[in-house]
Motif scaffolding. Structure first.
Motif, mmCIF file in Angstrom:
data_model
loop_
_atom_site.group_PDB
_atom_site.id
_atom_site.type_symbol
_atom_site.label_atom_id
_atom_site.label_comp_id
_atom_site.label_asym_id
_atom_site.label_seq_id
_atom_site.Cartn_x
_atom_site.Cartn_y
_atom_site.Cartn_z
ATOM 1 N N MET A 60 45.405 37.945 44.946
ATOM 2 C CA MET A 60 45.964 37.642 43.624
ATOM 3 C C MET A 60 47.433 38.052 43.564
ATOM 4 S SD MET A 60 44.215 38.567 39.989
ATOM 5 C CE MET A 60 42.839 37.470 40.276
ATOM 6 N N SER A 61 48.243 37.169 43.075
ATOM 7 C CA SER A 61 49.686 37.402 43.120
ATOM 8 C C SER A 61 50.088 38.518 42.168
ATOM 9 C CB SER A 61 50.428 36.121 42.740
ATOM 10 O OG SER A 61 50.297 35.911 41.344
ATOM 11 N N PRO A 62 51.187 39.216 42.484
ATOM 12 C CA PRO A 62 51.684 40.279 41.584
ATOM 13 C C PRO A 62 51.974 39.747 40.190
ATOM 14 C CG PRO A 62 52.876 40.287 43.669
ATOM 15 C CD PRO A 62 51.992 39.078 43.690
ATOM 16 N N GLU A 63 52.402 38.472 40.107
ATOM 17 C CA GLU A 63 52.703 37.898 38.781
ATOM 18 C C GLU A 63 51.440 37.828 37.934
ATOM 19 O OE1 GLU A 63 53.711 36.510 41.667
ATOM 20 O OE2 GLU A 63 55.812 37.144 41.494
ATOM 21 N N ILE A 64 50.347 37.380 38.561
ATOM 22 C CA ILE A 64 49.100 37.267 37.788
ATOM 23 C C ILE A 64 48.602 38.659 37.408
ATOM 24 C CG2 ILE A 64 46.682 36.539 37.889
ATOM 25 C CD1 ILE A 64 47.536 34.150 39.529
ATOM 26 N N LEU A 65 48.642 39.589 38.351
ATOM 27 C CA LEU A 65 48.201 40.957 38.048
ATOM 28 C C LEU A 65 49.010 41.522 36.895
ATOM 29 C CD1 LEU A 65 47.632 42.398 41.636
ATOM 30 C CD2 LEU A 65 45.898 41.883 39.911
ATOM 31 N N SER A 66 50.285 41.250 36.913
ATOM 32 C CA SER A 66 51.120 41.775 35.842
ATOM 33 C C SER A 66 50.818 41.082 34.515
ATOM 34 C CB SER A 66 52.586 41.656 36.285
ATOM 35 O OG SER A 66 53.377 41.227 35.234
ATOM 36 N N ALA A 67 50.498 39.788 34.573
ATOM 37 C CA ALA A 67 50.111 39.080 33.347
ATOM 38 C C ALA A 67 48.792 39.621 32.805
ATOM 39 C CB ALA A 67 50.000 37.576 33.619
ATOM 40 N N LEU A 68 47.864 39.947 33.710
ATOM 41 C CA LEU A 68 46.589 40.545 33.276
ATOM 42 C C LEU A 68 46.852 41.895 32.605
ATOM 43 C CD1 LEU A 68 44.389 39.846 36.469
ATOM 44 C CD2 LEU A 68 44.223 38.667 34.260
ATOM 45 N N GLY A 69 47.724 42.681 33.256
ATOM 46 C CA GLY A 69 48.070 44.004 32.720
ATOM 47 C C GLY A 69 48.717 43.907 31.355
ATOM 48 N N ALA A 70 49.511 42.857 31.159
ATOM 49 C CA ALA A 70 50.162 42.685 29.855
ATOM 50 C C ALA A 70 49.133 42.441 28.757
ATOM 51 C CB ALA A 70 51.150 41.523 29.924
ATOM 52 N N ILE A 71 47.987 41.885 29.123
ATOM 53 C CA ILE A 71 46.947 41.606 28.117
ATOM 54 C C ILE A 71 46.103 42.844 27.832
ATOM 55 C CG2 ILE A 71 44.872 40.232 27.599
ATOM 56 C CD1 ILE A 71 46.139 38.004 29.398
ATOM 57 N N VAL A 72 45.612 43.497 28.885
ATOM 58 C CA VAL A 72 44.642 44.593 28.668
ATOM 59 C C VAL A 72 45.226 45.989 28.901
ATOM 60 C CG1 VAL A 72 42.605 43.195 29.217
ATOM 61 C CG2 VAL A 72 43.787 44.421 31.056
ATOM 62 N N GLY A 73 46.447 46.064 29.389
ATOM 63 C CA GLY A 73 47.010 47.352 29.786
ATOM 64 C C GLY A 73 46.848 47.513 31.294
ATOM 65 N N GLU A 74 47.931 47.975 31.929
ATOM 66 C CA GLU A 74 47.928 48.035 33.395
ATOM 67 C C GLU A 74 46.762 48.816 33.976
ATOM 68 O OE1 GLU A 74 51.401 49.507 35.669
ATOM 69 O OE2 GLU A 74 52.530 48.276 34.214
ATOM 70 N N GLU A 75 46.415 49.942 33.299
ATOM 71 C CA GLU A 75 45.376 50.820 33.858
ATOM 72 C C GLU A 75 43.993 50.193 33.770
ATOM 73 O OE1 GLU A 75 46.968 51.001 31.147
ATOM 74 O OE2 GLU A 75 45.746 51.781 29.508
ATOM 75 N N ARG A 76 43.896 49.056 33.112
ATOM 76 C CA ARG A 76 42.590 48.388 32.980
ATOM 77 C C ARG A 76 42.488 47.140 33.855
ATOM 78 N NH1 ARG A 76 43.405 49.738 27.126
ATOM 79 N NH2 ARG A 76 42.459 51.806 26.973
ATOM 80 N N VAL A 77 43.411 47.064 34.807
ATOM 81 C CA VAL A 77 43.317 46.037 35.854
ATOM 82 C C VAL A 77 43.061 46.789 37.155
ATOM 83 C CG1 VAL A 77 44.494 44.137 37.041
ATOM 84 C CG2 VAL A 77 44.993 44.607 34.617
ATOM 85 N N LEU A 78 41.864 46.609 37.726
ATOM 86 C CA LEU A 78 41.457 47.385 38.885
ATOM 87 C C LEU A 78 41.421 46.515 40.125
ATOM 88 C CD1 LEU A 78 38.391 49.088 37.116
ATOM 89 C CD2 LEU A 78 40.778 49.878 37.127
ATOM 90 N N THR A 79 42.064 47.002 41.173
ATOM 91 C CA THR A 79 42.056 46.229 42.415
ATOM 92 C C THR A 79 41.665 47.093 43.611
ATOM 93 O OG1 THR A 79 44.426 46.659 42.615
ATOM 94 C CG2 THR A 79 43.794 44.532 41.681
ATOM 95 N N ASP A 80 41.337 48.371 43.355
ATOM 96 C CA ASP A 80 40.953 49.256 44.461
ATOM 97 C C ASP A 80 39.600 48.846 45.032
ATOM 98 O OD1 ASP A 80 38.913 51.591 43.041
ATOM 99 O OD2 ASP A 80 40.093 50.263 41.750
ATOM 100 N N ALA A 81 39.349 49.287 46.261
ATOM 101 C CA ALA A 81 38.138 48.883 46.990
ATOM 102 C C ALA A 81 36.873 49.370 46.286
ATOM 103 C CB ALA A 81 38.186 49.428 48.414
#
Lengths: 462, 462
Positions: A1-22
């Protein structure tokens, strides 16, 4: 997933609520099945209906597949994310509010845990009757999406029967507010019913208005030994003609032996029997117990029942239930092949006999443990792995067993999934229970709700 | 209709079963509404599923609109044929067979009359619990297509809850066999639920597997006088918390006055009250009567109940029911404006007050008679025509009343049709209860089932 999409997701729910760790990927990408390896691209934890809408709109624009995620206790892979999907986990949307004692309804966020709702009801002298082994972690949104059943279906129905209204975010991010808690509403197609059991393929269930029931009186439990499956049917008809049963379960002698041996339980009585029926009824007055005893005597006279025991206290009722409820855990040490299937109730005896004959004919060393909700026609087939047989070979043989079983299900007009849904594990077998035309209609309905095809793709059908 | 088409119809069902005379057109083109003039092009009476399929295929090829026709007791014009349609009347498909005492299911042709099924059940010591005034002529296929309700919904639900399976001939003449009598079937979308209440717009219901219930014990009936609508809610909550009610109905003082005066009935007690609640419960043992009496005393103490009477025999229970059941016939002499609407249960008192205030504000000479299934939130609004007012003017004013009422329904999140369906009469008001998105989804679903748009076109939506 691109950094742009991750950042867009974070803008909606807050960065700490986008999880990508294993660890999060492993946790949020899997359900209780262990067939597919979890591999989501990211996990998001929205906190409101509006956030879910924004997330889905973003996913639709980007062509991202979305897997709605509840307690992930499913047994068909419906909540598995194994192809780089975005997992949309409803955990934070777990408020219970708008309790109404006249309607006996309550509004639940999709992330409310089943047990949380059961306790909420109990504290208000009410009762949420849909109950099953995973109630401690399954969530209401997931229960609705799989139309969860359980042990009291004969009396209280499935989850479907307790949904007074629901809100769905469709595949385009629009919000549907379906039925709004009404008891009677014959104004057009009941779209709510389509969403129940759709396994997240039509959108994300974000909220539901759930009904509660009058609390049951003290339960009484009968365990009856019967000579054969046909007699179980006679016993069922006799009791249902006179009493409102709360449950009518069954298990085989082999199931009883295993559970007695491994759980330190006592046999309910010494007389051996091929099968056992467990009946529960509400003890409203002495008349109920008298009726139950009179029917017991009638069943014994007819030769349908060999022996039986009836609980004399609530504690004894609960302990008799363990004979049935502990079976699943007991046999897990044999890593059994499991299948959840149904036919109409009266066809169950012939159906069981055919399955046994086919499986034992091919593999005489396979032990078959039967139990289930016989009052609903829903049986759980369990084949135990022989100790000497390597796992890979057992699994390969069980693949054959599945096909044989589903062929018999089809001939009996039964269901390849009685209560666990289709998900990933049963989609190749859907046509054993549904016609090609039905599946085509389902696809067209999905396209109407989810034109971009982003909602839990690959589940139920491709 | 061209001679070629008439002859093709005759080749399918037999010439004598294609009716084009004026009397048949008038009979088969109308339901219990009298708003539209019946004008079908022809009526056909098929005798088998295969004949229905052939008829629908012919209609699809010729672009003929088809109106499926049952007992035609509908109150929304769902079965009206007023635009040269082909009426497909299911009367001849009225066999009941495949009775199964273990499942407690029975297979019904779409043309089975409700009362016929009720009697069939009774003869086998079972019970078909969906009951309403038109049971003597309404048919099972029509009941399913309108999801008929009635007087026992609080305990037994709507027709939806009794359909274990159904067969539908779609708009392309294909046959769907949906759910096949299974209790548990979570293999894909439950398309059966879409067909129930679809008013024939998705296809022709040709057969259904219906569930039957344990016969109820002797009924006991309470009639309670209450000071206001809010107290009815308290009474409902008190009783439902302790007992399984079979019915919870209400009517206003004006309704009671009319029915007592014109049916030669006695008032249940002398104490006057603003509203009356009628409760029915099963008398399984003396404990039920004691419970009902204890709750009665509690309700009196709380000031929720002013006076009451309880039946001492089945005969008295039935005679108390007449106070409620005879209202509709009694007020028919005033050619009332009628509306069948619902809100969630606890909003009913405020809803009634708003409707009364708006209607009486504009037309102080209009008498409003309220009654209905208050336990379900379903009220029947009846406005009596003042003797002095000409009919045309009354109808014109009632058109205004409809719009006011539906605006209030919308604000309350209620339904513009609680149990009578949408048909022709309420389709202009559908958007007061369903969103534009929902209606768009319904249209797309209809296109999937009926791509030529020949199935009951113009009903529910255009």
């Amino acid at each position: 997933m691109s950094p742009e999409i991750l950042s867009a997701l974070g803008a909606i729910v807050g960065e700490e609520r986008v999880l990508t760790d294993a660890e999060s990927a492993a946790r949020y990408g899997a359900d209780w099945t262990r067939v597919h390896s979890p591999a989501p691209a990211a996990v998001v934890l929205p906190g409101s209906v509006e956030e879910v809408q924004e997330l889905v709109r973003l996913a639709a624009r980007q062509g991202l597949a979305v897997v709605p995620s509840g307690g992930r206790t499913g047994l068909s892979g419906g909540a598995v994310a194994c192809r780089g999907e975005l997992v949309l986990a409803l955990d934070r949307m777990n408020a219970i509010d708008d309790f109404n004692p006249v309607e006996r309804t309550v509004r639940c966020g999709a992330g409310v845990v089943t047990e949380q709702l059961q306790q909420f009801a109990e504290e208000r002298e009410l009762f949420y009757p849909v109950d099953f082994a995973s109630a401690g972690s399954s969530q209401i949104g997931g229960n609705i999406s799989t139309n969860a059943g359980g042990i009291k279906v004969i009396r209280h129905g499935m989850t479907r029967d307790w949904v007074a209204g629901l809100k769905l975010v469709t595949g385009t991010g629009e919000l549907l507010d379906l039925n709004r808690g009404l008891v009677k509403n014959n104004a057009g197609y009941d779209l709510r019913q389509l969403v129940i059991g759709a396994e997240g393929t039509l959108g994300v269930v974000v909220e539901a208005t759930m009904r509660l029931a009058r609390p049951p009186k003290d339960p009484a439990v009968l365990v009856l030994g019967v000579p054969d499956m046909a007699s179980i049917m006679d016993v069922l008809a006799a009791y249902q003609g006179r009493m409102d049963l709360q449950a009518f379960e069954f298990f085989s002698e082999l199931a009883l032996q295993k559970v007695v041996e491994h759980q330190g339980l006592q046999r309910p009585f010494d007389t051996p029997a091929a099968y056992y029926a467990l009946l529960e009824f509400e003890q409203v007055s002495d008349a109920d117990m008298e009726q139950a005893m009179a029917l017991f005597e009638h069943c014994v006279e007819q030769g349908w029942v060999l022996d039986g025991v009836i609980s004399q206290s609530v504690a004894q009722a609960l302990s008799l239930w363990r004979l049935r409820e502990d079976i699943s855990e007991t046999i897990s040490r044999w890593t059994p092949y499991k299948n959840d299937i149904s036919t109409t109730v009266s066809k169950v005896p012939a159906f069981l006999a055919e399955v046994e004959s086919v499986v034992n004919g091919a593999y005489p060393d396979f032990e078959i443990v039967w139990f289930g909700h016989i009052g609903d026609g829903n049986v759980h087939l369990n084949v135990l792995k022989p100790d000497a047989l390597p796992m890979a070979e057992f699994q390969q043989r069980c693949g054959e067993v599945s096909r044989w079983v589903f062929e018999i299900v089809q001939r009996y007009g039964g269901s390849v999934s009685a209560e666990h849904g289709v998900g990933l594990l049963k989609k190749d077998y859907l046509l054993y229970s549904r016609s090609a035309l039905e599946v085509d209609l389902m696809r067209q309905i999905k396209r109407a709700f989810d034109p971009e095809g982003i909602m839990n793709p690959g589940k139920i059908f491709d």
